[in-house]
Write an enzyme that holds these catalytic residues in place. Structure first.
Site, PDB file in Angstrom:
ATOM      1  CG  ASN A  42      -0.464  -0.330   2.517  1.00  0.00           C
ATOM      2  OD1 ASN A  42       0.606  -0.923   2.637  1.00  0.00           O
ATOM      3  ND2 ASN A  42      -1.181   0.028   3.544  1.00  0.00           N
ATOM      4  CD  GLU A  44      -1.389   4.732   4.615  1.00  0.00           C
ATOM      5  OE1 GLU A  44      -0.863   5.589   5.360  1.00  0.00           O
ATOM      6  OE2 GLU A  44      -2.081   3.770   5.035  1.00  0.00           O
ATOM      7  CB  CYS A  53      -5.269  -1.312  -1.619  1.00  0.00           C
ATOM      8  SG  CYS A  53      -6.548  -0.479  -0.673  1.00  0.00           S
ATOM      9  CD  GLU A  55      -5.552  -5.824  -1.313  1.00  0.00           C
ATOM     10  OE1 GLU A  55      -4.913  -4.765  -1.183  1.00  0.00           O
ATOM     11  OE2 GLU A  55      -6.387  -6.217  -0.499  1.00  0.00           O
ATOM     12  CB  CYS A  86     -10.911  -2.183   0.616  1.00  0.00           C
ATOM     13  SG  CYS A  86     -10.330  -1.514  -0.962  1.00  0.00           S
ATOM     14  CB  CYS A  89      -9.050  -4.184  -3.612  1.00  0.00           C
ATOM     15  SG  CYS A  89      -7.762  -2.940  -3.343  1.00  0.00           S
TER      16      CYS A  89
END
Ligand code: THU
Length: 126
Positions: A42, A44, A53, A55, A86, A89
């Site tokens: 991830n 940010e 993210c 993924e 999430c 994703c």
């Protein structure tokens, strides 16, 4: 490749996470049909909604290298709960591999496995 090897690659990938805000590193390891594995973490941003993210990082790496067929993704987070993908994703991954296997692990190393279309029924499709 054994589940444990893919999970270990995901855990290793989390070491590169850029997480000054959440302090919650996540790693992913995406296995392609040809046996190659793309990892991600991830990343940010101060504008929190711009965060990517783990993924999607792994998927974007693979897709941008021309890969289209995916078998499994392992997701590693160090919290007490299994690190589940999430909603964004799930939708993103569903576009490419609705039947892929999703392995989700937690701090103690235990993991659970789902098929993506279990986690994302009735996904949006055009
Ligand atoms: N995160 C992921 O990278 N993957 C998931 O499956 C769940 C959440 C990230 C986003 C954010 O950087 C941090 O975890 C806390 O929400």
């Amino acid at each position: 490749m054994k589940d444990r090897e893919l999970l270990d690659m995901a855990r290793e990938a989390a070491k590169n996470a850029y997480v000054p805000y959440s302090k919650f590193p996540v790693g992913a390891a995406l296995e392609c049909a040809d046996g190659t594995v793309y990892t991600g973490c991830n990343v940010e941003n101060a504008a929190l909604g711009s965060t990517i993210c783990a993924e999607r990082t792994a998927f974007l790496k693979a897709i941008s290298e021309g890969k289209r067929d995916f078998l499994r993704i392992a997701i590693s987070g160090e919290g007490p709960n299994y690190c589940m993908p999430c909603g964004a994703c799930r939708q993103f991954m569903h576009e490419f591999a609705p039947r892929m296997e999703v392995l989700c692990t937690r701090a103690d190393g235990r993991y659970v496995s789902y098929r993506l279309d279990q986690l994302m029924p009735y996904a949006f499709e055009l």
